[in-house]
Design a protein around this motif. Structure first.
Motif, PDB file in Angstrom:
ATOM      1  N   UNK A 148       0.834  -1.207   0.000  1.00 43.29           N
ATOM      2  CA  UNK A 148       0.000   0.000   0.000  1.00 43.29           C
ATOM      3  C   UNK A 148       0.869   1.258   0.000  1.00 43.29           C
ATOM      4  N   UNK A 149       1.946   1.243   0.790  1.00 41.72           N
ATOM      5  CA  UNK A 149       2.833   2.403   0.843  1.00 41.72           C
ATOM      6  C   UNK A 149       3.509   2.635  -0.506  1.00 41.72           C
ATOM      7  N   UNK A 150       3.937   1.550  -1.148  1.00 38.01           N
ATOM      8  CA  UNK A 150       4.542   1.673  -2.477  1.00 38.01           C
ATOM      9  C   UNK A 150       3.537   2.231  -3.477  1.00 38.01           C
ATOM     10  N   UNK A 151       2.302   1.738  -3.394  1.00 38.72           N
ATOM     11  CA  UNK A 151       1.255   2.207  -4.310  1.00 38.72           C
ATOM     12  C   UNK A 151       1.005   3.701  -4.122  1.00 38.72           C
ATOM     13  N   UNK A 152       0.991   4.139  -2.866  1.00 38.39           N
ATOM     14  CA  UNK A 152       0.728   5.558  -2.585  1.00 38.39           C
ATOM     15  C   UNK A 152       1.865   6.467  -3.053  1.00 38.39           C
ATOM     16  N   UNK A 153       3.052   5.903  -3.243  1.00 33.84           N
ATOM     17  CA  UNK A 153       4.175   6.717  -3.728  1.00 33.84           C
ATOM     18  C   UNK A 153       4.394   6.541  -5.228  1.00 33.84           C
ATOM     19  N   UNK A 154       3.436   5.895  -5.909  1.00 36.43           N
ATOM     20  CA  UNK A 154       3.513   5.768  -7.362  1.00 36.43           C
ATOM     21  C   UNK A 154       4.297   4.571  -7.859  1.00 36.43           C
ATOM     22  N   UNK A 155       4.796   3.730  -6.943  1.00 32.91           N
ATOM     23  CA  UNK A 155       5.546   2.550  -7.371  1.00 32.91           C
ATOM     24  C   UNK A 155       4.583   1.360  -7.472  1.00 32.91           C
ATOM     25  N   UNK A 156       3.675   1.482  -8.444  1.00 35.43           N
ATOM     26  CA  UNK A 156       2.549   0.558  -8.527  1.00 35.43           C
ATOM     27  C   UNK A 156       3.007  -0.850  -8.912  1.00 35.43           C
ATOM     28  N   UNK A 157       3.922  -0.961  -9.850  1.00 38.11           N
ATOM     29  CA  UNK A 157       4.403  -2.284 -10.268  1.00 38.11           C
ATOM     30  C   UNK A 157       4.999  -3.039  -9.087  1.00 38.11           C
ATOM     31  N   UNK A 158       5.778  -2.336  -8.268  1.00 37.01           N
ATOM     32  CA  UNK A 158       6.357  -2.976  -7.089  1.00 37.01           C
ATOM     33  C   UNK A 158       5.274  -3.382  -6.101  1.00 37.01           C
ATOM     34  N   UNK A 159       4.245  -2.547  -5.970  1.00 41.91           N
ATOM     35  CA  UNK A 159       3.167  -2.875  -5.032  1.00 41.91           C
ATOM     36  C   UNK A 159       2.441  -4.138  -5.473  1.00 41.91           C
ATOM     37  N   UNK A 160       2.269  -4.309  -6.785  1.00 33.25           N
ATOM     38  CA  UNK A 160       1.578  -5.497  -7.302  1.00 33.25           C
ATOM     39  C   UNK A 160       2.339  -6.768  -6.915  1.00 33.25           C
ATOM     40  N   UNK A 161       3.658  -6.721  -7.018  1.00 35.54           N
ATOM     41  CA  UNK A 161       4.448  -7.911  -6.667  1.00 35.54           C
ATOM     42  C   UNK A 161       4.341  -8.227  -5.187  1.00 35.54           C
ATOM     43  N   UNK A 162       4.189  -7.190  -4.358  1.00 35.76           N
ATOM     44  CA  UNK A 162       4.024  -7.416  -2.916  1.00 35.76           C
ATOM     45  C   UNK A 162       2.649  -8.025  -2.620  1.00 35.76           C
ATOM     46  N   UNK A 163       1.612  -7.511  -3.279  1.00 37.02           N
ATOM     47  CA  UNK A 163       0.277  -8.095  -3.092  1.00 37.02           C
ATOM     48  C   UNK A 163       0.274  -9.553  -3.557  1.00 37.02           C
ATOM     49  N   UNK A 164       0.969  -9.813  -4.651  1.00 41.38           N
ATOM     50  CA  UNK A 164       1.029 -11.178  -5.172  1.00 41.38           C
ATOM     51  C   UNK A 164       1.731 -12.098  -4.186  1.00 41.38           C
TER      52      UNK A 164
END
Length: 249
Positions: A148-164
């Motif tokens: 969520x923190x990565x997503x909020x800072x615009x690092x969406x691709x990285x956030x997806x890998x964390x959710x996965x």
């Protein structure tokens, strides 16, 4: 035979039976006789946390910390109380105090990350969650909040890998599936968003989309076909109309 009236036994009995109001009263009675009794101070703080008396819990924790500055039990209870009071700057200060003694404490790293996220300092929060994951890669709290923190800072691709990764650890984590779908949708990747919402893992998405194109069908239709294949694999007689027990003409 243990003495049931011995203070530590009384406290254990009250705590284990969930009688937190009685536990608080008992500890306060002992503190009237000796305001410095650590057993009573610490357990009074714990009882107050369970009762939602967060200011009183803080006061008891401070009394402990005045005598033993780095007491981890009192610091942890302080963090719980401050979180409930939404005093996140002070939560962070207490976390830093704990991390001085043990920089590898995953619980404290996550607590610091959550405090920073609550203050809108998502880039710093992500760093704490990354530190936590280096120590414990299977920590779903760090994975989800780090994503969520990565997503909020615009690092969406990285956030997806964390959710996965969180879904890999717990496939029933619906919150992670929904968050992945939202992240894909924010990138304009509607097919991936649809599959993510169904709980499809990143490693399977390209195969399913490729197969749907080959079959000239929608993704929903392709998922149904794959579900039928799994059913046939589980029951080799599923397609046989002449299997025992089924009427035929």
């Amino acid at each position: 035979m243990p003495d049931p009236l011995e203070p530590s036994n009384v406290i254990s009995t009250l705590y284990d039976s969930g009688r937190y109001s009685e536990l608080r009263d008992y500890c306060n009675m002992r503190l009237e006789k000796d305001p410095a009794e650590m057993l009573a101070l610490e357990n009074c703080a714990t009882a107050c946390l369970h009762l939602g008396l967060y200011e009183e819990a803080l006061a008891r924790c401070r009394s402990v910390l005045e005598r033993e500055r780095g007491d981890p039990y009192a610091l942890r209870n302080t963090i719980y109380a401050l979180e409930n009071l939404h005093r996140y700057g002070e939560v962070l200060e207490s976390c830093e105090e704990m991390l001085k003694a043990d920089p590898r404490d995953v619980w404290t790293l996550n607590s610091a990350g959550l405090a920073l996220a609550e203050m809108g300092r998502y880039a710093e929060a992500a760093e704490y969650f990354e530190r936590s994951l280096k120590l414990d890669p299977h920590n779903t709290t760090a994975l989800m909040n780090g994503a969520l923190s990565l997503e909020r800072t615009g690092r969406v691709r990285q956030s997806i890998s964390r959710y996965d990764a969180a879904l890999r650890l717990d496939p029933s984590l619906r919150e992670a599936a929904n968050a992945r779908a939202r992240a894909y949708r924010s990138l304009g990747m509607e097919d991936e968003a649809f599959l993510a919402a169904q709980g499809i893992r990143d490693g399977d998405m390209e195969r399913i989309m490729r197969q749907a194109r080959r079959n000239r069908c929608s993704l929903l239709h392709q998922l149904c076909l794959e579900e039928m294949d799994r059913y046939r694999d589980a029951d080799p007689h599923a397609d046989n109309p002449f299997r025992p027990g089924r009427a035929h003409t």
